[in-house]
Design a protein around this motif. Structure first.
Motif, PDB file in Angstrom:
ATOM      1  N   CYS A   1       0.811  -1.212   0.000  1.00  0.00           N
ATOM      2  CA  CYS A   1       0.000   0.000   0.000  1.00  0.00           C
ATOM      3  C   CYS A   1       0.846   1.263   0.000  1.00  0.00           C
ATOM      4  N   ALA A   2       2.168   1.134  -0.024  1.00  0.00           N
ATOM      5  CA  ALA A   2       3.036   2.313   0.046  1.00  0.00           C
ATOM      6  C   ALA A   2       3.946   2.358  -1.172  1.00  0.00           C
ATOM      7  N   ASP A   3       4.040   3.543  -1.757  1.00  0.00           N
ATOM      8  CA  ASP A   3       4.922   3.769  -2.901  1.00  0.00           C
ATOM      9  C   ASP A   3       5.524   5.155  -2.788  1.00  0.00           C
ATOM     10  N   VAL A   4       6.799   5.280  -3.117  1.00  0.00           N
ATOM     11  CA  VAL A   4       7.432   6.589  -3.205  1.00  0.00           C
ATOM     12  C   VAL A   4       7.078   7.149  -4.578  1.00  0.00           C
ATOM     13  N   THR A   5       6.467   8.326  -4.594  1.00  0.00           N
ATOM     14  CA  THR A   5       5.991   8.900  -5.855  1.00  0.00           C
ATOM     15  C   THR A   5       6.905   9.975  -6.406  1.00  0.00           C
TER      16      THR A   5
ATOM     17  N   TRP B   1       8.023  12.108  -1.372  1.00  0.00           N
ATOM     18  CA  TRP B   1       6.586  11.926  -1.203  1.00  0.00           C
ATOM     19  C   TRP B   1       6.282  10.437  -1.148  1.00  0.00           C
ATOM     20  N   LEU B   2       5.456  10.038  -0.190  1.00  0.00           N
ATOM     21  CA  LEU B   2       5.079   8.650   0.019  1.00  0.00           C
ATOM     22  C   LEU B   2       3.572   8.525  -0.126  1.00  0.00           C
ATOM     23  N   GLN B   3       3.133   7.703  -1.066  1.00  0.00           N
ATOM     24  CA  GLN B   3       1.704   7.434  -1.258  1.00  0.00           C
ATOM     25  C   GLN B   3       1.338   6.236  -0.401  1.00  0.00           C
ATOM     26  N   CYS B   4       0.405   6.432   0.521  1.00  0.00           N
ATOM     27  CA  CYS B   4      -0.089   5.362   1.400  1.00  0.00           C
ATOM     28  C   CYS B   4      -1.587   5.262   1.224  1.00  0.00           C
ATOM     29  N   GLY B   5      -2.011   4.313   0.440  1.00  0.00           N
ATOM     30  CA  GLY B   5      -3.436   4.211   0.138  1.00  0.00           C
ATOM     31  C   GLY B   5      -3.890   5.459  -0.589  1.00  0.00           C
ATOM     32  N   GLU B   6      -4.856   6.150  -0.052  1.00  0.00           N
ATOM     33  CA  GLU B   6      -5.390   7.372  -0.662  1.00  0.00           C
ATOM     34  C   GLU B   6      -4.626   8.621  -0.237  1.00  0.00           C
TER      35      GLU B   6
ATOM     36  N   GLN C   1      17.022   2.415  -1.783  1.00  0.00           N
ATOM     37  CA  GLN C   1      16.679   2.137  -0.389  1.00  0.00           C
ATOM     38  C   GLN C   1      15.403   2.863   0.029  1.00  0.00           C
ATOM     39  N   ILE C   2      15.246   4.087  -0.412  1.00  0.00           N
ATOM     40  CA  ILE C   2      14.042   4.852  -0.066  1.00  0.00           C
ATOM     41  C   ILE C   2      12.819   4.261  -0.755  1.00  0.00           C
ATOM     42  N   CYS C   3      12.969   3.810  -1.980  1.00  0.00           N
ATOM     43  CA  CYS C   3      11.827   3.291  -2.747  1.00  0.00           C
ATOM     44  C   CYS C   3      11.381   1.906  -2.303  1.00  0.00           C
TER      45      CYS C   3
END
Length: 86
Positions: A8-12, A20-25, A45-47
């Motif tokens: 559910c987490a992605d570095v955008t 910036w970290l996308q966590c769900g919505e 490492q961050i991604c």
């Protein structure tokens, strides 16, 4: 850290000042000044971030485990209460 991981987490986005970290919505910004453990980490490492629960994210290569609440309100959580060494 063993267990079930949720994707559910992605570095955008990354910048010289943070990422910036996308966590769900929700999209959260982690400035390096507030989260210095990431300042000298590689992009890879961050991604490589995992959700370990609906309220926590984990970077296995950095051994950093943060709650989403600590990311939302870093001033409310002293650095020594977060699970990383600065």
């Amino acid at each position: 850290m063993d267990g079930i991981y949720f994707s559910c987490a992605d570095v955008t986005s990354l910048s010289p000042h943070g990422f910036w970290l996308q966590c769900g919505e929700e999209e959260l910004y982690l400035p390096f000044v507030e989260f210095p453990v990431f300042e000298h980490a590689t992009i890879a490492q961050i991604c490589r971030v995992r959700c370990v629960s609906t309220g926590r994210v984990y970077w296995p290569e950095l051994d950093v485990d943060l709650t989403l609440e600590a990311i939302r309100n870093p001033m409310a959580y002293p650095r020594d209460s977060m699970n990383y060494d600065c």
